[in-house]
Write a protein that holds these residues in place. Structure first.
Motif, PDB file in Angstrom:
ATOM      1  N   ARG A  80      56.181 -41.358 -30.113  1.00 20.13           N
ATOM      2  CA  ARG A  80      56.057 -39.947 -30.461  1.00 20.13           C
ATOM      3  C   ARG A  80      54.835 -39.402 -29.727  1.00 20.13           C
ATOM      4  N   THR A  81      54.984 -38.224 -29.133  1.00 19.02           N
ATOM      5  CA  THR A  81      53.894 -37.660 -28.338  1.00 19.02           C
ATOM      6  C   THR A  81      53.434 -36.345 -28.938  1.00 19.02           C
ATOM      7  N   ILE A  82      52.115 -36.209 -29.037  1.00 16.78           N
ATOM      8  CA  ILE A  82      51.519 -34.959 -29.542  1.00 16.78           C
ATOM      9  C   ILE A  82      50.876 -34.252 -28.354  1.00 16.78           C
ATOM     10  N   PHE A  83      51.380 -33.057 -28.050  1.00 16.18           N
ATOM     11  CA  PHE A  83      50.852 -32.277 -26.931  1.00 16.18           C
ATOM     12  C   PHE A  83      49.938 -31.201 -27.471  1.00 16.18           C
ATOM     13  N   SER A  84      48.897 -30.905 -26.698  1.00 20.25           N
ATOM     14  CA  SER A  84      48.072 -29.772 -27.069  1.00 20.25           C
ATOM     15  C   SER A  84      47.419 -29.161 -25.840  1.00 20.25           C
ATOM     16  N   ARG A  85      46.757 -28.072 -26.093  1.00 19.06           N
ATOM     17  CA  ARG A  85      46.111 -27.324 -25.025  1.00 19.06           C
ATOM     18  C   ARG A  85      44.655 -27.123 -25.430  1.00 19.06           C
ATOM     19  N   ILE A  86      43.754 -27.413 -24.479  1.00 23.32           N
ATOM     20  CA  ILE A  86      42.323 -27.349 -24.763  1.00 23.32           C
ATOM     21  C   ILE A  86      41.686 -26.396 -23.761  1.00 23.32           C
ATOM     22  N   PRO A  87      41.057 -25.308 -24.223  1.00 29.37           N
ATOM     23  CA  PRO A  87      40.407 -24.406 -23.260  1.00 29.37           C
ATOM     24  C   PRO A  87      39.310 -25.154 -22.500  1.00 29.37           C
ATOM     25  N   ARG A  88      39.334 -25.075 -21.172  1.00 30.83           N
ATOM     26  CA  ARG A  88      38.423 -25.880 -20.345  1.00 30.83           C
ATOM     27  C   ARG A  88      36.963 -25.475 -20.556  1.00 30.83           C
ATOM     28  N   ALA A  89      36.708 -24.168 -20.546  1.00 32.97           N
ATOM     29  CA  ALA A  89      35.320 -23.723 -20.620  1.00 32.97           C
ATOM     30  C   ALA A  89      34.675 -24.213 -21.919  1.00 32.97           C
ATOM     31  N   GLU A  90      35.413 -24.113 -23.025  1.00 35.40           N
ATOM     32  CA  GLU A  90      34.847 -24.539 -24.315  1.00 35.40           C
ATOM     33  C   GLU A  90      34.596 -26.041 -24.349  1.00 35.40           C
ATOM     34  N   ALA A  91      35.549 -26.799 -23.776  1.00 39.04           N
ATOM     35  CA  ALA A  91      35.391 -28.259 -23.801  1.00 39.04           C
ATOM     36  C   ALA A  91      34.174 -28.672 -22.977  1.00 39.04           C
ATOM     37  N   ILE A  92      33.957 -28.023 -21.832  1.00 37.59           N
ATOM     38  CA  ILE A  92      32.809 -28.378 -20.987  1.00 37.59           C
ATOM     39  C   ILE A  92      31.507 -27.941 -21.666  1.00 37.59           C
ATOM     40  N   ALA A  93      31.529 -26.715 -22.229  1.00 33.90           N
ATOM     41  CA  ALA A  93      30.318 -26.242 -22.917  1.00 33.90           C
ATOM     42  C   ALA A  93      29.957 -27.162 -24.073  1.00 33.90           C
ATOM     43  N   ALA A  94      30.977 -27.756 -24.700  1.00 36.56           N
ATOM     44  CA  ALA A  94      30.712 -28.619 -25.859  1.00 36.56           C
ATOM     45  C   ALA A  94      30.398 -30.055 -25.440  1.00 36.56           C
ATOM     46  N   GLY A  95      30.348 -30.320 -24.117  1.00 32.85           N
ATOM     47  CA  GLY A  95      29.884 -31.628 -23.672  1.00 32.85           C
ATOM     48  C   GLY A  95      30.940 -32.588 -23.169  1.00 32.85           C
ATOM     49  N   LEU A  96      32.106 -32.108 -22.731  1.00 36.31           N
ATOM     50  CA  LEU A  96      33.106 -33.032 -22.154  1.00 36.31           C
ATOM     51  C   LEU A  96      32.458 -33.718 -20.953  1.00 36.31           C
ATOM     52  N   PRO A  97      32.444 -35.064 -20.904  1.00 38.01           N
ATOM     53  CA  PRO A  97      31.710 -35.746 -19.832  1.00 38.01           C
ATOM     54  C   PRO A  97      32.255 -35.380 -18.445  1.00 38.01           C
ATOM     55  N   PRO A  98      31.366 -35.279 -17.429  1.00 37.86           N
ATOM     56  CA  PRO A  98      31.803 -34.884 -16.087  1.00 37.86           C
ATOM     57  C   PRO A  98      32.957 -35.737 -15.552  1.00 37.86           C
ATOM     58  N   ALA A  99      32.971 -37.030 -15.858  1.00 34.07           N
ATOM     59  CA  ALA A  99      34.025 -37.906 -15.323  1.00 34.07           C
ATOM     60  C   ALA A  99      35.419 -37.470 -15.776  1.00 34.07           C
ATOM     61  N   LEU A 100      35.493 -36.775 -16.916  1.00 32.54           N
ATOM     62  CA  LEU A 100      36.799 -36.384 -17.444  1.00 32.54           C
ATOM     63  C   LEU A 100      37.147 -34.932 -17.101  1.00 32.54           C
ATOM     64  N   GLN A 101      36.244 -34.235 -16.424  1.00 33.06           N
ATOM     65  CA  GLN A 101      36.444 -32.787 -16.282  1.00 33.06           C
ATOM     66  C   GLN A 101      37.488 -32.387 -15.245  1.00 33.06           C
ATOM     67  N   ASP A 102      37.562 -33.130 -14.130  1.00 35.15           N
ATOM     68  CA  ASP A 102      38.361 -32.621 -13.008  1.00 35.15           C
ATOM     69  C   ASP A 102      39.516 -33.504 -12.583  1.00 35.15           C
TER      70      ASP A 102
END
Ligand SMILES: Cc1cc2nc3c(=O)[nH]c(=O)nc-3n(C[C@H](O)[C@H](O)[C@H](O)COP(=O)(O)OP(=O)(O)OC[C@H]3O[C@@H](n4cnc5c(N)ncnc54)[C@H](O)[C@@H]3O)c2cc1C
Length: 404
Positions: free
Chosen positions: A189-211
């Protein structure tokens, strides 16, 4: 070989990616095509978010679309090079970083991923008189003169020389003609979602996962994918320049997140699971990743609950040709596959390119229908089988790794 034009009317059941791409290809070739879509409008349902486009899928889309729409698709595509991915374990230790050869890598107008809503609206552009919304296909009948009539739930009907079953994984056309070809449930079973990029980066998403396309394989059997969608140009701005009538809707850059869980590990039945709200699905993922690296635990905290939904993964095995009559299958209706390889939509548009070329030859009187349909299906079964097997290998590779 026949001579003289022999115009045909093509009925397409399903205005999804494959059916609309076929309609664009047939329109360009001057073939009479009508599309019947169950949804009430172009925005009728949750259609997912980002789509990976392979070199074959890109070639098929560019061939079927008129030139300005092809340029519009390239202008709104993802800016980042998607020819590779990085796989991690749940503590963010890199496991694997494969690179896939792509002859168009590095080109400014390369299409390696698109926003699904933008793609669907581009595929709909110029088809206002051809696409009929609110037409829920019910059944078909073949008539004595070799034609076919489709009946819809609103009591209307439509007749044509060819009917293309482009009505997706739960195809009603297939259910009527080939009830034995139901896609297998893979138990994931797969759960899909959408994450706004700007908010995730502002909240500290590590650079390795950003691009990059990042894929996490938990030793607990759960898998998490994170895929960036960075628009090359705002869709409304690109449309104003290239095809002003296209009704494109702007969207901020985002990540599509994908969380895979085995049905048997859910602890609840399908009925209960598929009734969970977006908030409950997000909470389930946060709970299942609580022992993961803190940077990964945070990811689903950024997900928008209203964009979160679940699907079962299914696959058609084996992929089989249908009878070479006036009813022709295309896309997920005949070759459903898990999204693990990012191949399903690419295979559907490849079908559309192949079938539009052959039906155009029938329309011009250069080919008999049965021969054209047989040629299409022979090629389709070959490449679709490879697509299904590849998608399953990727899914099984990650499952086996998790079980090792
Ligand atoms: C979340 C997610 C991510 C994915 N990511 C990728 C990816 O990155 N790359 C990739 O190549 N593939 C991907 N896929 C797979 C891809 O979405 C499908 O393979 C593709 O959409 C198949 O196109 P189709 O036209 O056959 O079916 P669909 O796009 O599903 O279209 C079928 C259409 O038929 C309509 N319909 C259904 N029943 C009826 C009826 N009774 N009457 C009239 N109309 C009807 C539906 O409303 C729908 O519009 C992904 C799938 C999912 C779920």
């Amino acid at each position: 070989m026949r001579t003289g034009r022999s115009p045909i009317r093509v009925l397409v059941i399903g205005g999804g990616i494959g059916g609309l791409c076929l309609a664009q290809g047939l329109r360009q070739a001057g073939v009479d095509v009508q599309v019947y879509e169950r949804d009430e409008s172009a925005d009728g349902r949750r259609q997912g978010y980002r789509l990976r486009i392979s070199p074959e899928g890109e070639a098929a889309l560019l061939a079927c679309l008129p030139a300005p729409l092809a340029r519009l698709l390239a202008a709104t595509a993802n800016t980042r090079d998607d020819s590779g991915l990085v796989a991690y374990d749940e503590q963010l230790v890199e496991q694997w970083a494969p690179h896939f050869d792509d002859p168009r890598a590095g080109l400014d107008d390369k299409i390696d991923a698109v926003d699904r809503v933008t793609l669907r609206r581009i595929l709909l552009a110029g088809l206002d008189e051809v696409v009929h919304f609110g037409k829920n296909f019910q059944r078909l009948e073949r008539t004595a003169d070799g034609r076919v009539t489709a009946y819809f739930e609103d009591g209307t009907e439509a007749a044509g020389d060819v009917l293309v079953a482009a009505d997706g994984t739960n195809s009603r056309v297939r259910a009527q003609l080939r009830p034995q070809d139901v896609p297998q449930d893979l138990g994931i079973r797969t759960i899909f979602s959408r994450i706004p990029r700007a908010e995730a980066i502002a909240a500290g998403l590590p650079p390795a996962l950003q691009d990059r396309f990042s894929y996490v394989i938990g030793t607990d059997g759960h898998h998490l994918g994170l895929m960036p969608m960075l628009f090359r140009e705002r869709p409304s701005q690109a449309a104003a320049r290239l095809w002003p009538q296209a009704r494109l809707v702007d969207s901020d850059d985002y990540y599509m997140s994908v969380f895979n869980v085995h049905q048997q590990d859910l602890g609840i039945g399908d009925e209960e699971f598929f009734a969970l709200s977006g908030e409950e699905l997000c909470a389930l993922v946060v709970d299942r990743t609580k022992a993961w690296h803190p940077d990964l635990r945070e990811i689903f905290a950024f997900a928008l609950p209203e964009t979160t939904f679940a699907v079962p993964l299914r696959a058609t095995r084996p992929v089989r040709a249908w009878e070479t009559g006036p009813v022709v299958p295309l896309g997920d209706a005949v070759h459903a596959m898990p999204p693990s390889g990012g191949v399903g939509a690419n295979t559907a548009v490849r079908d559309a390119q192949a079938l539009s070329g052959l039906l155009a030859a029938v329309d011009r009187g250069e080919r008999e229908l049965a021969g054209a349909v047989a040629e299409y299906q022979e090629a389709m079964v070959g490449y679709a089988t490879e697509g299904v097997e590849m998608s399953l290998r990727i899914a099984q590779w990650s499952i086996k790794t998790a079980e090792a």
